[in-house]
Design a protein around this motif. Structure first.
Motif: not given
Length: 424
Positions: A90-104
């Motif tokens: 359910q957290t994966e929606v935060f990955r797209f649009g937030n570079k800090i999440v996508d890089d991590w």
């Protein structure tokens, strides 16, 4: 599905409000853009906190398996892994649009992986990325890993060593850490292809001395413990990035941007996960190739749940609500509220698209729970399975169109959700 309680009231004694008061009341009930973005940050904090807590529970069961390896402790570790996937997906929606999440994210949930990097494989049933020099490195069996002219000391398996081996030799298929590395170690290869059955690793692969099967059981245990330790460390980092009352983390940065920019990130995240990632990379690719190698949770046959909870994560953001692992509910100002305040009819239509997506993925879940796992659905001659998967893809595409429409209603432009170069 949550059911709203219908409240009845006596029409007698109801006094009509003046139009000016009605308008003011309706306006007052419309949340501010800033409040909606803050709720988004609150959802992220709660969701990542749950992911961390379930990863810690997984780590506990892995330590129990290491201390007393048997079929019961292995089963408990598998069950803990499955539970940990529910909040994380359910957290994966935060990955797209937030570079800090996508890089991590790559160190936490990268897939698919060439499992020969990690442990023994059945070479007759092992498909790996062509040209991947790490596809047979077998970290567990080897205390030295050679990459071209470079030799890596792997005598002691630590979280730091595993992190350094991700994308070994430049190949994205070399995934040494995260949920899927742990999944492979707990289940082993799924040698059933598109037939019924998941991985069948035995507890003896973790047993000491002469009880050990497939050799190097001590290193296999060390790998599991190091991977789960690193997972906890990574999730702790992301919880801190979303924690309130800090002035040096990502949450603070997000809430100090314009609320329009925050909403743009929310919309981009919902649309990109629905379209390019879930409908495209995770479903369309596997279906068109009829390939279990492209299945998300391929070792455990948990893919149906991963897909369902990805979609649930999108719902969480749109409706501003999240049910935590302890059963409590977090609710607040939402995108749906903003749309409803401007165009009630459009809000109803968009909500139907969200409900249709969850319904189509529920069909996929129900079918899997009754004996047809996702890797069986995508088999070349499974017409019924193909229909189920295609219906889910089509509902996600329609949902993305609804997300784009909602953005326009609110006045958020330059959305362009990522389609991962897929055409639908």
């Amino acid at each position: 599905m949550l059911r709203q309680t219908v409240l009845t009231c006596l029409l007698t004694s109801v006094v009509a409000l003046p139009l000016s008061v009605q308008a003011k009341t309706e306006k007052d009930q419309t949340p501010s853009l800033k409040a909606v973005v803050k709720q988004y940050a609150d959802l992220a904090y709660a969701n990542y906190s749950d992911a961390l807590q379930t990863a810690q529970a997984l780590h506990t069961t892995i330590n129990q398996l290491a201390k007393n390896p048997n079929e019961d402790t292995l089963k408990q570790a598998k069950q803990a892994w499955l539970k940990a996937r529910i909040p994380y997906q359910q957290t994966e929606v935060f990955r797209f649009g937030n570079k800090i999440v996508d890089d991590w994210e790559g160190q936490v949930n990268a897939w698919p992986l060439d499992e020969g990097l990690i442990d023994y494989v059945d070479n007759k049933n092992y498909e790996h990325e062509l040209g991947n020099i790490g596809a047979s490195a077998n970290i567990i069996a080897n205390t030295q890993i050679k990459v071209g002219s470079k030799t890596i000391d792997a005598r002691t398996i630590t979280p730091e060593l595993l992190a350094s081996l991700n994308e070994l030799g430049g190949s994205e298929a070399n995934v040494a850490t995260g949920y899927h590395a742990i999944e492979f170690l707990l289940w082993g290869q799924d040698l059933h292809g598109t037939q019924s059955g998941a991985g069948e690793r035995k507890a003896a692969d973790f047993m000491p001395g002469k009880q050990c099967t497939n050799q190097h059981c001590d290193r296999r245990v060390a790998y599991l413990k190091a991977a789960s330790t690193l997972l906890i460390s990574d999730l702790t980092e992301m919880v801190n990035q979303w924690a309130p009352k800090k002035n040096d983390n990502y949450r603070h940065e997000l809430l100090n941007e314009s609320p329009e920019q925050g909403l743009r990130k929310m919309f981009y995240g919902m649309g990109s996960l629905a379209l390019g990632e879930l409908a495209g990379e995770r479903m369309k690719v596997a279906l068109e190739a009829n390939s279990p190698e492209d299945e998300h949770d391929c070792f455990s046959d948990n893919t149906h749940n991963s897909h369902y909870f990805n979609a649930q994560g999108i719902n969480n953001i749109f409706f501003g609500r999240y049910q935590r692992t302890d059963g409590s509910k977090l609710t607040g100002p939402s995108v749906a509220d903003l749309v409803k305040a401007k165009q009630p009819k459009a809000a109803q239509e968009i909500e139907k698209l969200f409900n249709a997506t969850q319904s189509s993925l529920q069909v996929l879940v129900d079918k899997a729970e009754n004996g047809m796992a996702f890797d069986q659905m995508i088999a070349a001659n499974n017409k019924q399975g193909h229909t189920i998967v295609r219906n889910a893809i089509q509902s996600l595409v329609a949902q993305t169109e609804g997300i784009e429409k909602a953005a326009k209603v609110i006045g958020i432009d330059n959305l362009n959700p990522d389609n991962a170069d897929h055409s639908f």
